[in-house]
Design a protein around this motif. Structure first.
Motif, PDB file in Angstrom:
ATOM      1  N   LYS A  42       0.840  -1.203   0.000  1.00  0.00           N
ATOM      2  CA  LYS A  42       0.000   0.000   0.000  1.00  0.00           C
ATOM      3  C   LYS A  42       0.871   1.246   0.000  1.00  0.00           C
ATOM      4  O   LYS A  42       2.050   1.214   0.338  1.00  0.00           O
ATOM      5  CB  LYS A  42      -0.929   0.001   1.211  1.00  0.00           C
ATOM      6  CG  LYS A  42      -1.954  -1.112   1.188  1.00  0.00           C
ATOM      7  CD  LYS A  42      -2.963  -0.941   2.322  1.00  0.00           C
ATOM      8  CE  LYS A  42      -4.046  -2.007   2.258  1.00  0.00           C
ATOM      9  NZ  LYS A  42      -5.048  -1.838   3.355  1.00  0.00           N
ATOM     10  N   GLN A  43       0.233   2.346  -0.364  1.00  0.00           N
ATOM     11  CA  GLN A  43       0.941   3.620  -0.345  1.00  0.00           C
ATOM     12  C   GLN A  43       1.058   4.147   1.078  1.00  0.00           C
ATOM     13  O   GLN A  43       0.256   3.807   1.949  1.00  0.00           O
ATOM     14  CB  GLN A  43       0.188   4.634  -1.217  1.00  0.00           C
ATOM     15  CG  GLN A  43       0.294   4.364  -2.713  1.00  0.00           C
ATOM     16  CD  GLN A  43      -0.257   5.509  -3.548  1.00  0.00           C
ATOM     17  OE1 GLN A  43      -1.120   6.261  -3.096  1.00  0.00           O
ATOM     18  NE2 GLN A  43       0.236   5.660  -4.741  1.00  0.00           N
ATOM     19  N   ARG A  44       2.073   4.959   1.283  1.00  0.00           N
ATOM     20  CA  ARG A  44       2.242   5.587   2.591  1.00  0.00           C
ATOM     21  C   ARG A  44       1.069   6.542   2.809  1.00  0.00           C
ATOM     22  O   ARG A  44       0.681   7.291   1.914  1.00  0.00           O
ATOM     23  CB  ARG A  44       3.567   6.344   2.631  1.00  0.00           C
ATOM     24  CG  ARG A  44       3.980   6.835   3.991  1.00  0.00           C
ATOM     25  CD  ARG A  44       5.375   7.397   3.972  1.00  0.00           C
ATOM     26  NE  ARG A  44       6.374   6.370   3.668  1.00  0.00           N
ATOM     27  CZ  ARG A  44       7.687   6.559   3.771  1.00  0.00           C
ATOM     28  NH1 ARG A  44       8.159   7.733   4.146  1.00  0.00           N
ATOM     29  NH2 ARG A  44       8.530   5.595   3.470  1.00  0.00           N
ATOM     30  N   GLU A  45       0.508   6.524   4.014  1.00  0.00           N
ATOM     31  CA  GLU A  45      -0.618   7.395   4.321  1.00  0.00           C
ATOM     32  C   GLU A  45      -0.346   8.203   5.579  1.00  0.00           C
ATOM     33  O   GLU A  45       0.318   7.744   6.509  1.00  0.00           O
ATOM     34  CB  GLU A  45      -1.921   6.593   4.489  1.00  0.00           C
ATOM     35  CG  GLU A  45      -1.955   5.645   5.669  1.00  0.00           C
ATOM     36  CD  GLU A  45      -3.313   5.006   5.882  1.00  0.00           C
ATOM     37  OE1 GLU A  45      -4.285   5.403   5.206  1.00  0.00           O
ATOM     38  OE2 GLU A  45      -3.410   4.106   6.726  1.00  0.00           O
ATOM     39  N   LEU A  46      -0.905   9.389   5.596  1.00  0.00           N
ATOM     40  CA  LEU A  46      -0.766  10.272   6.740  1.00  0.00           C
ATOM     41  C   LEU A  46      -1.738   9.840   7.837  1.00  0.00           C
ATOM     42  O   LEU A  46      -2.934   9.717   7.594  1.00  0.00           O
ATOM     43  CB  LEU A  46      -1.054  11.716   6.319  1.00  0.00           C
ATOM     44  CG  LEU A  46      -1.006  12.780   7.403  1.00  0.00           C
ATOM     45  CD1 LEU A  46       0.360  12.852   8.049  1.00  0.00           C
ATOM     46  CD2 LEU A  46      -1.389  14.136   6.809  1.00  0.00           C
ATOM     47  N   VAL A  47      -1.214   9.615   9.020  1.00  0.00           N
ATOM     48  CA  VAL A  47      -2.026   9.116  10.131  1.00  0.00           C
ATOM     49  C   VAL A  47      -2.413  10.241  11.081  1.00  0.00           C
ATOM     50  O   VAL A  47      -3.572  10.352  11.482  1.00  0.00           O
ATOM     51  CB  VAL A  47      -1.258   8.031  10.913  1.00  0.00           C
ATOM     52  CG1 VAL A  47      -2.038   7.592  12.142  1.00  0.00           C
ATOM     53  CG2 VAL A  47      -0.976   6.833  10.010  1.00  0.00           C
ATOM     54  N   VAL A  91       4.509  -0.162   8.841  1.00  0.00           N
ATOM     55  CA  VAL A  91       5.698   0.537   9.327  1.00  0.00           C
ATOM     56  C   VAL A  91       5.300   1.996   9.517  1.00  0.00           C
ATOM     57  O   VAL A  91       4.723   2.616   8.609  1.00  0.00           O
ATOM     58  CB  VAL A  91       6.863   0.435   8.316  1.00  0.00           C
ATOM     59  CG1 VAL A  91       8.064   1.222   8.830  1.00  0.00           C
ATOM     60  CG2 VAL A  91       7.232  -1.025   8.078  1.00  0.00           C
ATOM     61  N   TYR A  92       5.592   2.515  10.685  1.00  0.00           N
ATOM     62  CA  TYR A  92       5.218   3.877  11.040  1.00  0.00           C
ATOM     63  C   TYR A  92       6.450   4.781  10.950  1.00  0.00           C
ATOM     64  O   TYR A  92       7.519   4.444  11.489  1.00  0.00           O
ATOM     65  CB  TYR A  92       4.615   3.921  12.433  1.00  0.00           C
ATOM     66  CG  TYR A  92       3.199   3.403  12.472  1.00  0.00           C
ATOM     67  CD1 TYR A  92       2.938   2.047  12.311  1.00  0.00           C
ATOM     68  CD2 TYR A  92       2.112   4.268  12.652  1.00  0.00           C
ATOM     69  CE1 TYR A  92       1.627   1.557  12.313  1.00  0.00           C
ATOM     70  CE2 TYR A  92       0.815   3.790  12.665  1.00  0.00           C
ATOM     71  CZ  TYR A  92       0.585   2.435  12.493  1.00  0.00           C
ATOM     72  OH  TYR A  92      -0.711   1.962  12.509  1.00  0.00           O
ATOM     73  N   PHE A  93       6.269   5.920  10.302  1.00  0.00           N
ATOM     74  CA  PHE A  93       7.348   6.880  10.091  1.00  0.00           C
ATOM     75  C   PHE A  93       6.989   8.230  10.695  1.00  0.00           C
ATOM     76  O   PHE A  93       5.844   8.677  10.562  1.00  0.00           O
ATOM     77  CB  PHE A  93       7.593   7.095   8.588  1.00  0.00           C
ATOM     78  CG  PHE A  93       7.978   5.868   7.824  1.00  0.00           C
ATOM     79  CD1 PHE A  93       7.007   5.028   7.287  1.00  0.00           C
ATOM     80  CD2 PHE A  93       9.309   5.553   7.629  1.00  0.00           C
ATOM     81  CE1 PHE A  93       7.355   3.896   6.569  1.00  0.00           C
ATOM     82  CE2 PHE A  93       9.663   4.420   6.913  1.00  0.00           C
ATOM     83  CZ  PHE A  93       8.687   3.591   6.388  1.00  0.00           C
ATOM     84  N   CYS A  94       7.949   8.874  11.317  1.00  0.00           N
ATOM     85  CA  CYS A  94       7.720  10.250  11.721  1.00  0.00           C
ATOM     86  C   CYS A  94       8.330  11.173  10.672  1.00  0.00           C
ATOM     87  O   CYS A  94       9.297  10.824   9.990  1.00  0.00           O
ATOM     88  CB  CYS A  94       8.271  10.539  13.110  1.00  0.00           C
ATOM     89  SG  CYS A  94      10.014  10.282  13.317  1.00  0.00           S
TER      90      CYS A  94
END
Length: 118
Positions: A42-47, A91-94
């Motif tokens: 999936k594409q990276r999404e803003l959480v 995977v969570y990114f800041c």
């Protein structure tokens, strides 16, 4: 600025995790701090987003379950995740958005894996 994300892990559905993002220098001047996530395929999404004025915004699927906060004194941003669901696995990114006289700069951490089992 360098960002270091931590706090991910394996948790059962309904559980909680607290992600941390440590910055290598002061984040006082960084207007926007974000948490993104990317699930396999999936594409990276803003959480979640928090501004320097402490305004917060959340992606619809995490509203009421996730809380973003920032501690400028500790140069850190946090993501408290409660009532976790298997679909939160990613995977969570800041991310930091810094606006200067020379333009906008985006900084990314290396990501931390969150796995929620059913």
């Amino acid at each position: 600025v360098q960002l270091q994300a931590s706090g991910g892990g394996l948790v059962q559905a309904g559980g909680s995790l607290r992600l941390s993002c440590a910055a290598s220098r002061s984040i006082f001047s960084i207007v926007v701090m974000n948490w993104y996530r990317q699930a396999p395929g999936k594409q990276r999404e803003l959480v979640a987003t928090i501004t320097s004025g402490r305004t917060t915004r959340y992606e619809d699927s995490v509203k009421g379950r996730f809380t973003i906060s920032r501690d400028n004194a500790k140069n850190a941003v946090y993501l408290q995740m409660n009532s976790l669901k298997p679909e939160d696995t990613a995977v969570y990114f800041c991310n930091a958005e810094e606006y200067t006289d020379y333009g906008k700069y985006d900084y990314w951490g290396q990501g931390t894996q969150v796995t929620v089992s059913s």
